[in-house]
Write an enzyme that holds these catalytic residues in place. Structure first.
Site, short mmCIF file in Angstrom:
data_model
loop_
_atom_site.label_atom_id
_atom_site.label_comp_id
_atom_site.label_asym_id
_atom_site.label_seq_id
_atom_site.Cartn_x
_atom_site.Cartn_y
_atom_site.Cartn_z
N ASP A 168 0.87 -1.19 0.00
CA ASP A 168 0.00 0.00 0.00
C ASP A 168 0.90 1.23 0.00
O ASP A 168 1.86 1.32 0.77
CB ASP A 168 -0.90 -0.02 1.23
CG ASP A 168 -2.04 0.99 1.13
OD1 ASP A 168 -3.20 0.57 1.21
OD2 ASP A 168 -1.76 2.20 0.98
N ILE A 169 0.59 2.18 -0.85
CA ILE A 169 1.43 3.38 -1.02
C ILE A 169 1.29 4.33 0.18
O ILE A 169 2.15 5.18 0.41
CB ILE A 169 1.10 4.10 -2.34
CG1 ILE A 169 2.27 4.94 -2.82
CG2 ILE A 169 -0.17 4.92 -2.25
CD1 ILE A 169 3.48 4.15 -3.21
N HIS A 197 -10.01 -5.54 -2.76
CA HIS A 197 -8.67 -5.70 -2.18
C HIS A 197 -8.76 -6.00 -0.70
O HIS A 197 -9.64 -5.50 -0.01
CB HIS A 197 -7.80 -4.47 -2.44
CG HIS A 197 -8.41 -3.17 -2.03
ND1 HIS A 197 -9.38 -2.53 -2.79
CD2 HIS A 197 -8.19 -2.37 -0.97
CE1 HIS A 197 -9.73 -1.41 -2.20
NE2 HIS A 197 -9.03 -1.28 -1.08
N HIS A 209 -6.60 -5.68 2.77
CA HIS A 209 -5.45 -5.06 3.43
C HIS A 209 -4.84 -6.07 4.39
O HIS A 209 -5.57 -6.65 5.22
CB HIS A 209 -5.90 -3.85 4.27
CG HIS A 209 -6.43 -2.69 3.50
ND1 HIS A 209 -5.67 -1.58 3.19
CD2 HIS A 209 -7.67 -2.43 2.99
CE1 HIS A 209 -6.40 -0.70 2.53
NE2 HIS A 209 -7.62 -1.19 2.40
#
Ligand code: 5GP
Length: 132
Positions: free
Chosen positions: A29-30, A93, A95
Site C-alpha cells: 500500500d502506497i 482488495h 489489506h
C-alpha cells in the site's frame, strides 16, 4: 474502465510488488498504516469482495494467507491484521497490516511515512519470503 489497481497489475503504474499468480496480485500500500502493509487484489476487476464467486473468494483468502506469512517473517509484529474497506478504490482488495494492538488497524490513524528505499527494501524482503 481500468481501475488504478488494474493499471498496476498491467504494469502501467509502478508499484512495490510482492507476488502474483494467475489470479491474484500483491503489492505494498502506497499510504501504509505500518511498514509492510500490503494489498491483495484479484486480477479480475470486481468492485466488491462479496461479489466474487465463492471459489475465487476462497482462493483469494488462501493467497492472502501465503502473503501474510511472508510479511510476518519480515516485520516484527503480534499478528497480521486483515481488513476490507474498499471505499476509495472500487477494485476488490484485502489489506494485510502488521499489528501489535487493536488500535493499529484503525484506518483513521496517521499513515507511516517511508522513503522509496524503505519501500523497496521491505518489498524485496517480503517478496523473497513468499511461498505460494
Ligand atoms: P480502500 O479502498 O480500502 O478504502 O483504500 C484503498 C487503499 O489503496 C488505500 O490504503 C490507499 O493507500 C491504497 N492506494 C490507493 N491508490 C494506490 C496506488 O496507486 N498505489 C498503491 N500501492 N496503493 C494505493
Amino acid at each position: 474502465m481500468d481501475t488504478i489497481f488494474t493499471k498496476i497489475i498491467k504494469g502501467e503504474i509502478p508499484c512495490y510488488k510482492i507476488a502474483e499468480n494467475d489470479k491474484f496480485f500483491a503489492f505494498l500500500d502506497i499510504n501504509p498504516l505500518a511498514k509492510g502493509h500490503t494489498l491483495v487484489v484479484p486480477k479480475l476487476q470486481v468492485d466488491y469482495i462479496f461479489k466474487l464467486e465463492d471459489e475465487m473468494l476462497a482462493e483469494m483468502m488462501v493467497f492472502a494467507k501465503r502473503i501474510a506469512a511472508a510479511i510476518e517473517a519480515n516485520v516484527p509484529c503480534e499478528r497480521i491484521g486483515i481488513a476490507v474497506i474498499g471505499l476509495e478504490v472500487p477494485h476488490t482488495h484485502i489489506h494485510l497490516v502488521p499489528i501489535n494492538k487493536v488500535g493499529d488497524l484503525n484506518f483513521a490513524n496517521p499513515k507511516c511515512k517511508l522513503s522509496e528505499e524503505e519501500f523497496k527494501e521491505i518489498a524485496a524482503k517480503i517478496a523473497q519470503s513468499v511461498k505460494l
